[in-house]
Design a protein around this motif. Sequence first.
Motif, short mmCIF file in Angstrom:
data_model
loop_
_atom_site.label_atom_id
_atom_site.label_comp_id
_atom_site.label_asym_id
_atom_site.label_seq_id
_atom_site.Cartn_x
_atom_site.Cartn_y
_atom_site.Cartn_z
N VAL A 21 -30.76 -108.96 62.13
CA VAL A 21 -29.25 -108.40 62.14
C VAL A 21 -28.44 -108.95 63.49
N LEU A 22 -29.37 -108.99 64.44
CA LEU A 22 -28.65 -109.63 65.80
C LEU A 22 -28.41 -111.13 65.59
N ARG A 23 -29.43 -112.07 64.75
CA ARG A 23 -28.93 -113.32 64.56
C ARG A 23 -27.82 -113.39 63.78
N HIS A 24 -27.43 -112.60 62.76
CA HIS A 24 -26.45 -112.77 61.79
C HIS A 24 -25.14 -112.36 62.78
N ILE A 25 -25.22 -111.24 63.50
CA ILE A 25 -23.98 -110.75 64.22
C ILE A 25 -23.87 -112.20 65.09
N ARG A 26 -24.45 -112.60 65.70
CA ARG A 26 -24.48 -114.15 66.34
C ARG A 26 -23.88 -115.16 65.73
N GLU A 27 -24.21 -115.36 64.36
CA GLU A 27 -23.78 -116.32 63.83
C GLU A 27 -22.54 -116.21 62.85
N GLY A 28 -22.02 -114.81 62.89
CA GLY A 28 -20.88 -114.62 62.12
C GLY A 28 -21.12 -114.15 60.74
#
Length: 200
Positions: A21-28
Amino acid sequence: MPTNRQDAWSNDEDLLLAEVVLRHIREGGTQLQAFEEVGKQLSRTAAACGFRWNSYVRKQYKSGIELAKKQRKEQRKQAQSTVEEKSVPEEIASSVPQNEEKVTTIDFDDLVSFLKILYQKLENKDGQSEKIQELEQKVYSLSAEKEKLLNELQTIEQDYKALIEIMERARKMVVLQEEDRQQKVKFQMDKNGNLERIEK
């Protein structure tokens, strides 16, 4: 002794959910995409992953979420600045630099694409000039036709006035003839009280 549910979440699964989830938030990306990805890895539904995230895991990673959002903003700024650098040739064509000390470097491919764009604009202007000439010819022919119609209208108006004048003369002649006829015929009463017609 409490029994663990068969579908209970382990710490490793919570950690995997948080990382994705954090990766998806970072990558938009969206959280829903993250839930679907984790669901495939853990053989769970995206709804179950979303419920676990919102009910438990998210509360433990508040600082991580804020950090991921900051990183996403920085990435967007960097991407936007690189896009602005790529669009320098178009700006050169449309405006003069305000600060002469500012030096921009343009690579050869950008210069070629810029020149191609200028060439296309020039071709469009040539097409427009042909269209302008065509429209000017149309205006000329329409103005000539208008002049012709105005002349015809003027002729018709003159003919109409002449016809009205002729009709007025004819009417006057008829009226005069009637008056003459009435003046030529006179009646006189004889001794017996009968009217006799007297010609002049």
